[in-house]
Design a protein around this motif. Structure first.
Motif: not given
Lengths: 259, 268
Positions: A79-80, A82-83, A103-104, A108, A151-152, A155
């Protein structure tokens, strides 16, 4: 240490091959905690299961026994919150750098207004202004990993899980990336679990270091890194660093040479 | 691209055909080839001109004059229909087979037994089922295009890097979104390969089908030319099928070019 963001309680993992039924015990009662805003490095000889720990926290693998809590909630799948930053290149090759970064939030359905400003900021953070519309294959290894981190982070995950993210880079780039990661951390203070087999890297980055045994992986050693922040590469030659490095190297070496 | 490189590229592409035609013309002129079985390239070219554009000096001089467009139009429509059906069913089934090992174990053996059966072996059956002509031809085109599309799509989905799926999951992608966001774009190069091979087979099957008794279409023109012992016209028909097939392949490649510009080696 603040309150625990990530709490692993007596985590065990046994892999069973579906065809032969052959069992491999990867992890045995691994317990560790990561406090809020903390960088924790997990060190160990290759094949000791340190990546498995990360994959269980990420939700890619399920624990055979024990609990994994993130913000007090048991992990049930990826899940987002935990990148993950992988060692190998894992950007979407068909998306531009900008599209990879957003993207994230986009998947969503957060709405353009919610992420556009953030995306602009992260393009500057990763230093890729002017490359927004390039594709991943046009970037160097270091650039790609910076995008993978951005990108992580966009989020706003509870924890950033990094699986030897600089392992495939050349020594010079790796060292630049470590300094860059600390700069990013100073600015946003994400909670980080960082897997590596490089002792220098672990001490340079971490607030706390855990050392694992050879398979089945158990926690063997836990050490605070009392080096002050912000850190520069100068700390690599300090006596605190040297002392800690000697102790950790001894600990790992005894695992590698174990029969 | 520079005009000079375009011209150079065209010159290189034309060199071998030009040499072959020259040798052919010389062999006919020198009498090494019986003109009844092997007309000269010049004769084929004039027949082709007449077939495509007609003869303005004596319009309607004979039945094939200027009839190319009519035949090509019908044939292209048939290919579009049969191929279109194969694309829809083939890509869908290919994705499902690529995702589900269980489904693949049930369906794949059936596909692999049917696939090697030659299209000509299907001909009697398809004529019995669909009658002589149009509908049998569509069935054959579908059959020819279907298998390469299914197989390439299945492989394309199966080899999608597990890392990319995990990356999508940890960024918040739901299982239902994985198809559109990851599986389809990641397998697109392989799908393109399937479409190109499938379209080639579609033209092959078109001609086989049309030679069995439809009134119009390039295949029927070739069959009629054989009845009339017009070898020049047979060759014209064959070449035109080749050129239209080539043009249709270019259309597919250019359609995908934009969608696949991220793939560094595909369009070197």
């Amino acid at each position: 240490m603040g309150r625990a963001k990530v709490d692993l309680k007596e985590l065990s993992k046994v892999f069973v091959e579906p065809l032969t039924g052959k069992r491999t015990e990867a992890l045995r009662r691994v317990s560790l905690t990561i406090g809020e805003n903390e960088i924790v490095c997990l060190l160990g000889p290759s094949g000791c299961g340190k990546s498995t720990v990360l994959r269980v926290v990420a939700g890619f693998e399920t624990a055979s026994e024990g609990d994994v809590l993130v913000d007090g909630v048991p992990v049930t799948g990826p899940g987002p919150d935990r990148g993950v930053v992988f060692q190998e290149q894992a950007l979407f090759p068909w998306l531009s750098i900008y599209q990879n970064i957003i993207y994230g939030p986009k998947i969503r359905r957060l709405g353009r207004a919610a992420y556009e400003g953030l995306a602009e900021r992260y393009i500057d953070v990763v230093g890729l202004r002017g490359f927004e519309h390039h594709y991943p294959h046009e970037l160097s290894g270091g650039m790609k990993q910076r995008v993978a981190i951005a990108r992580v982070l966009i989020n706003s995950p509870a924890v950033l899980l990094m699986d030897e993210p600089f392992g495939a880079l050349d020594a010079q780039t790796r060292s630049t990336m470590q300094e860059w990661l600390l700069d990013v951390w100073q600015a946003a203070r994400p909670t980080i679990l960082f897997i590596t087999h490089d002792v220098d890297e672990a001490i340079f980055l971490a607030d706390r270091v855990y050392v694992m045994t050879a398979r089945p992986g158990r926690i063997k050693l836990e050490r605070e890194v009392s080096l002050p922040r912000p850190r520069t590469l100068d700390v690599l030659t300090s006596s605190v660093f040297m002392h800690l490095k000697r102790e950790i190297l001894e600990s790992i070496r005894s695992e590698v040479h174990a029969p | 691209m520079q005009v000079a490189t375009l011209v150079g590229r065209a010159a290189r592409a034309m060199a071998v055909p030009a040499a072959l035609i020259a040798v052919w013309q010389l062999a006919v002129t020198a009498g090494y080839l019986p003109p009844r079985l092997m007309p000269s390239p010049w004769k084929v070219a004039t027949t082709g001109y007449d077939f495509i554009l007609g003869n303005p000096n004596s319009p309607g001089a004979y039945v094939f004059s200027g009839s190319f467009l009519k035949h090509a139009y019908i044939s292209t429509l048939r290919v579009l229909n049969g191929f279109g059906l194969a694309v829809i069913t083939g890509v869908t089934l290919g994705i499902l087979l690529g995702v589900s090992r269980t489904l693949e174990r049930f369906v794949d053996p059936v596909l692999q037994v049917i696939r090697p059966i030659p299209i000509t072996a299907w001909l009697p059956l398809s004529i019995m089922w669909f009658g002589l002509g149009h509908r049998a031809t569509l069935f054959l085109i579908f059959l020819g295009a279907f298998f390469p599309i299914v197989i390439n799509t299945t492989i394309g989905v199966k080899v999608v890097d597990q890392r990319l799926i995990e990356a999508a999951q940890m960024l918040g992608t739901r299982p239902s979104q994985l198809f559109y966001r990851v599986l389809i774009p990641a397998s697109l190069p392989s799908v393109l390969a399937g479409l190109r091979v499938g379209l080639g087979f579609a033209w092959v099957c078109l001609v086989v089908g049309e030679m069995t008794g439809v009134g119009t279409g390039l295949g029927s023109a070739i069959a009629d030319a054989r009845e009339l012992f017009r070898i020049d016209l047979i060759m014209v028909g064959m070449l035109l099928v080749g050129f239209i097939g080539y043009a249709s392949d270019r259309v597919i490649v250019y359609t995908f070019r934009r969608a696949l510009r991220w793939s560094p080696n595909l369009f070197r």
